[in-house]
Design a protein around this motif. Structure first.
Motif, PDB file in Angstrom:
ATOM      1  N   ASN A   1     -64.187  30.986   6.837  1.00  0.00           N
ATOM      2  CA  ASN A   1     -65.552  30.549   6.578  1.00  0.00           C
ATOM      3  C   ASN A   1     -65.636  29.021   6.580  1.00  0.00           C
ATOM      4  OD1 ASN A   1     -68.281  31.173   6.101  1.00  0.00           O
ATOM      5  ND2 ASN A   1     -68.013  30.802   3.922  1.00  0.00           N
TER       6      ASN A   1
ATOM      7  N   THR B   1     -65.528  27.561  10.151  1.00  0.00           N
ATOM      8  CA  THR B   1     -66.628  27.887  11.047  1.00  0.00           C
ATOM      9  C   THR B   1     -67.510  26.649  11.218  1.00  0.00           C
ATOM     10  OG1 THR B   1     -66.589  30.179  10.306  1.00  0.00           O
ATOM     11  CG2 THR B   1     -68.593  29.436  11.396  1.00  0.00           C
ATOM     12  N   ALA B   2     -67.841  26.360  12.463  1.00  0.00           N
ATOM     13  CA  ALA B   2     -68.652  25.170  12.743  1.00  0.00           C
ATOM     14  C   ALA B   2     -69.490  25.408  13.988  1.00  0.00           C
ATOM     15  CB  ALA B   2     -67.753  23.958  12.952  1.00  0.00           C
ATOM     16  N   LYS B   3     -70.518  24.586  14.133  1.00  0.00           N
ATOM     17  CA  LYS B   3     -71.318  24.631  15.359  1.00  0.00           C
ATOM     18  C   LYS B   3     -70.698  23.683  16.377  1.00  0.00           C
ATOM     19  CE  LYS B   3     -75.973  26.085  14.442  1.00  0.00           C
ATOM     20  NZ  LYS B   3     -77.381  25.713  14.467  1.00  0.00           N
TER      21      LYS B   3
ATOM     22  N   TRP C   1     -72.165  28.974  17.004  1.00  0.00           N
ATOM     23  CA  TRP C   1     -71.250  29.032  15.870  1.00  0.00           C
ATOM     24  C   TRP C   1     -69.879  29.359  16.433  1.00  0.00           C
ATOM     25  CZ3 TRP C   1     -72.220  27.019  11.444  1.00  0.00           C
ATOM     26  CH2 TRP C   1     -73.537  26.946  10.981  1.00  0.00           C
ATOM     27  N   THR C   2     -68.857  28.715  15.935  1.00  0.00           N
ATOM     28  CA  THR C   2     -67.509  28.940  16.432  1.00  0.00           C
ATOM     29  C   THR C   2     -66.521  29.087  15.277  1.00  0.00           C
ATOM     30  OG1 THR C   2     -66.919  26.593  16.490  1.00  0.00           O
ATOM     31  CG2 THR C   2     -67.962  27.499  18.463  1.00  0.00           C
TER      32      THR C   2
ATOM     33  N   GLN D   1     -70.646  32.570  18.799  1.00  0.00           N
ATOM     34  CA  GLN D   1     -71.784  33.429  18.459  1.00  0.00           C
ATOM     35  C   GLN D   1     -73.061  32.611  18.467  1.00  0.00           C
ATOM     36  OE1 GLN D   1     -72.168  34.836  14.342  1.00  0.00           O
ATOM     37  NE2 GLN D   1     -72.323  36.905  15.168  1.00  0.00           N
ATOM     38  N   ARG D   2     -74.081  33.138  19.141  1.00  0.00           N
ATOM     39  CA  ARG D   2     -75.410  32.517  19.066  1.00  0.00           C
ATOM     40  C   ARG D   2     -75.976  32.790  17.692  1.00  0.00           C
ATOM     41  NH1 ARG D   2     -79.188  33.213  24.250  1.00  0.00           N
ATOM     42  NH2 ARG D   2     -80.469  32.133  22.751  1.00  0.00           N
ATOM     43  N   GLU D   3     -76.825  31.887  17.247  1.00  0.00           N
ATOM     44  CA  GLU D   3     -77.496  32.131  15.965  1.00  0.00           C
ATOM     45  C   GLU D   3     -78.414  33.333  16.110  1.00  0.00           C
ATOM     46  OE1 GLU D   3     -78.699  28.610  13.398  1.00  0.00           O
ATOM     47  OE2 GLU D   3     -78.898  27.852  15.430  1.00  0.00           O
TER      48      GLU D   3
END
Length: 104
Positions: free
Chosen positions: A16, A19-21, A88-89, A99-101
């Motif tokens: 968690n 996780t970053a954009k 999101w990665t 993952q797309r938002e």
């Protein structure tokens, strides 16, 4: 709490925090090496990352059968590149899960 459950919670918290954009353009080198994995917006990115890190092959196979988890396609990559999409990665070497938002 059992040690196994505790270890899983520690790993979940670690994933968690990692996780970053990132913009798709930043992720191009990983895509070129075949290392990007698409995660459908309806799934929990951290739960998918946990499944990968714990080698839950049956669970991953179910998601793949439903087209919810798979390698990023050329079509997805081209679309995200054109849109300059941020995703999101989470990195799980050698994979980068993207993952797309989800749209609420």
């Amino acid at each position: 709490m059992s040690e196994q459950v505790e270890q899983r919670e520690i790993l979940k918290a670690k994933l968690n925090q990692e996780t970053a954009k990132a913009s798709w353009k930043e992720l191009q080198p990983f895509f070129a090496r075949g290392q990007t994995i698409y995660v459908a917006p309806e799934l929990d990115l951290i739960e998918v990352a946990l499944a990968f890190s714990e080698d839950q092959t049956e669970r991953i196979a179910l998601w793949r059968d439903k087209a919810q988890v798979d390698k990023v396609t050329d079509e997805q990559a081209a679309c995200w590149f054109a849109e300059d999409r941020a995703l999101w990665t989470v990195v799980l070497p050698p994979w980068v899960l993207v993952q797309r938002e989800s749209v609420q």
